[in-house]
Design an enzyme around this catalytic site. Structure first.
Site, PDB file in Angstrom:
ATOM      1  N   ILE A  87       0.817  -1.213   0.000  1.00 19.64           N
ATOM      2  CA  ILE A  87       0.000   0.000   0.000  1.00 19.64           C
ATOM      3  C   ILE A  87       0.854   1.268   0.000  1.00 19.64           C
ATOM      4  CG2 ILE A  87      -1.999  -1.084   1.054  1.00 19.64           C
ATOM      5  CD1 ILE A  87      -1.185   0.119   3.716  1.00 19.64           C
ATOM      6  N   GLU A  88       2.100   1.147   0.425  1.00 21.16           N
ATOM      7  CA  GLU A  88       2.979   2.323   0.434  1.00 21.16           C
ATOM      8  C   GLU A  88       3.464   2.666  -0.982  1.00 21.16           C
ATOM      9  OE1 GLU A  88       3.914   4.504   2.520  1.00 21.16           O
ATOM     10  OE2 GLU A  88       3.287   3.736   4.464  1.00 21.16           O
TER      11      GLU A  88
END
Length: 442
Positions: A146-147
């Site tokens: 998700i980063e």
């Protein structure tokens, strides 16, 4: 720590208890009203499949999966059951907002998930090793999904960089160097170590993984302020301060839960992972002088793209003196053998080209005049350097005689090398060799 898997159906619970602000779960924990529309999705969830495949590792090592997977229908009870079976100490609740993120990963982002599953072959061993050193839950390896969507060169609008998306200040606090030539936030190994250290500190601070993960996104100060404003710090978690957090952070923990879910249950959503070649075997050397990727390529069996892929921390394709360079294992011997000439490739021409560029020699000097002087001195001693390199090559060279029944494969195996290396050393195009023929193996 026992996991609590909670299914929150807001409209039904509000009707039952008559509260607009709070609902109570079966375990009597108080939850704040959750608005699934009052969140921002992480930037990584908008990265296209085409962009993901521009990454060199993905482009050169991933191919669409050849298997098949069936799409199974699922409802909330199925999702709750699946989340409960993930072996982790991090709570994985299902509610309106986590369901929204799961739907995104399992439908709109199917192609991207397939690519990231393939890319995880390169990065998961690095993540897991760092997390294990700090005794952290291994499910935290899904944070870079998700980063950064598993892109070591990713940079956010706010300036966060790398797989773990460190801001400059936080990166430096955890030992990551950032300067004009080097950005260790993009180094998979060093940034993973820093991320594990930071996550360990955050958990020590808050004692709850949902709060620690939220703080990783928006900073420990913002989480602490939200706790203070809520007035119920003891026993609080992410969901109890949900409305006090920035919009992006409200979506961050649900996105992590959804990423963890989809990376475990992709088959149940018809997602076939991209197939990955084995990660490139590599090793490291410490360079004695500043050197460019172009200089390395000129003497070693490696491409600029390969160097960038395994050294993403070097921003300008320049490795400063005394820094570590990662090379494919097949190129290590070439670098050691031709090291002197690699440093000398751009001699006078490179020195005259720029009066401001810093050149590293045995004594560091920065003026254009001194650079030219040093370059000229290098040029005058080139013949000595060539003799030294020739002597080293002669010492390192070894040949064997081909025996009856020998093949290139058999010779390579006996001498700890590869068939492709033998072809390169001996100018052999195919596989034909003759008994009595001399074959250079080193």
């Amino acid at each position: 720590m026992k996991k609590k898997i909670v299914l929150i159906s807001l409209s039904a619970l509000f009707a039952l208890v008559g509260h607009a602000q709070e609902v109570t779960t079966s375990e009597d924990s108080v939850r704040t009203e959750i608005n699934a529309d009052a969140v921002d999705m992480p930037e990584s969830m908008f990265v296209s499949e085409d962009v993901l495949m521009t990454d060199y590792n993905n482009n050169s090592n991933l191919t669409p999966g050849s298997g098949t997977a069936r799409v199974l229908s699922y409802d909330d009870s199925v999702l709750v059951s699946r989340l409960s079976r993930i072996p982790t100490t991090i709570e994985m609740p299902l509610n309106d907002v986590t369901r929204k993120f799961i739907d995104n990963y399992s439908n709109r982002m199917k192609g991207s998930v397939a690519i990231m599953l393939g890319a995880s072959n390169f990065y998961n061993p690095i993540f897991e090793e760092a997390l294990e050193r700090y005794g952290l839950p291994l499910e935290l390896r899904y944070l870079p999904v998700i980063e950064s969507a598993l892109r070591p060169t990713a940079t956010s609008r706010a300036g966060a960089a790398g797989l773990w998306q460190f801001m400059i200040g936080t990166g430096k606090r955890y030992g990551l160097e950032v300067n004009t030539l080097v950005d260790e936030r993009r180094d998979p190994i060093k940034s993973s170590e820093a991320a594990a250290h930071y996550l360990s500190d955050l958990y020590d601070m808050f004692g709850d993984w949902s709060l620690a993960i939220a703080a990783y996104n928006c900073g420990e100060g913002n989480v602490q302020k939200a706790l203070t404003r809520t007035g119920n710090q003891e026993g609080s978690d992410f969901w109890s301060i949900y409305n006090r957090l920035p919009r992006e952070t409200r979506g961050y923990v649900p996105a992590f839960i959804a990423a963890t879910y989809i990376m475990n249950y992709y088959c149940d959503h018809g997602i076939v992972p991209h197939e990955a070649s084995l990660p490139l075997e590599s090793d490291t050397v410490v360079v004695q002088r500043e050197v460019t990727f172009a200089q390395i390529v000129s003497k070693c069996n490696v491409t600029v793209d390969e160097l960038r892929a395994i050294n993403p921390q070097y921003r300008k394709d320049i490795v400063p003196a005394s820094y570590t360079l990662r090379l494919p294992a097949s190129a290590i011997e070439d670098f050691i053998l031709y090291e002197d000439s690699i440093y000398g490739v751009s001699s006078v021409k490179g020195a005259v080209a720029s009066s401001t560029r810093r050149v590293v020699t045995d004594d560091v000097e920065t003026s254009a005049q001194t650079e030219v002087k040093n370059a000229t001195a290098q040029n005058s001693t080139r013949s000595t350097g060539r003799r030294s390199s020739r002597s080293r090559r002669q010492q390192a060279t070894r040949s064997v005689s081909v025996k009856s029944g020998d093949t290139l494969s058999a010779i390579a195996k006996r001498n700890g090398t590869s068939v492709s290396k033998l072809r390169q050393l001996n100018g052999i195009k195919g596989n034909i060799i003759r008994p009595g023929q001399k074959i250079r193996v080193k």
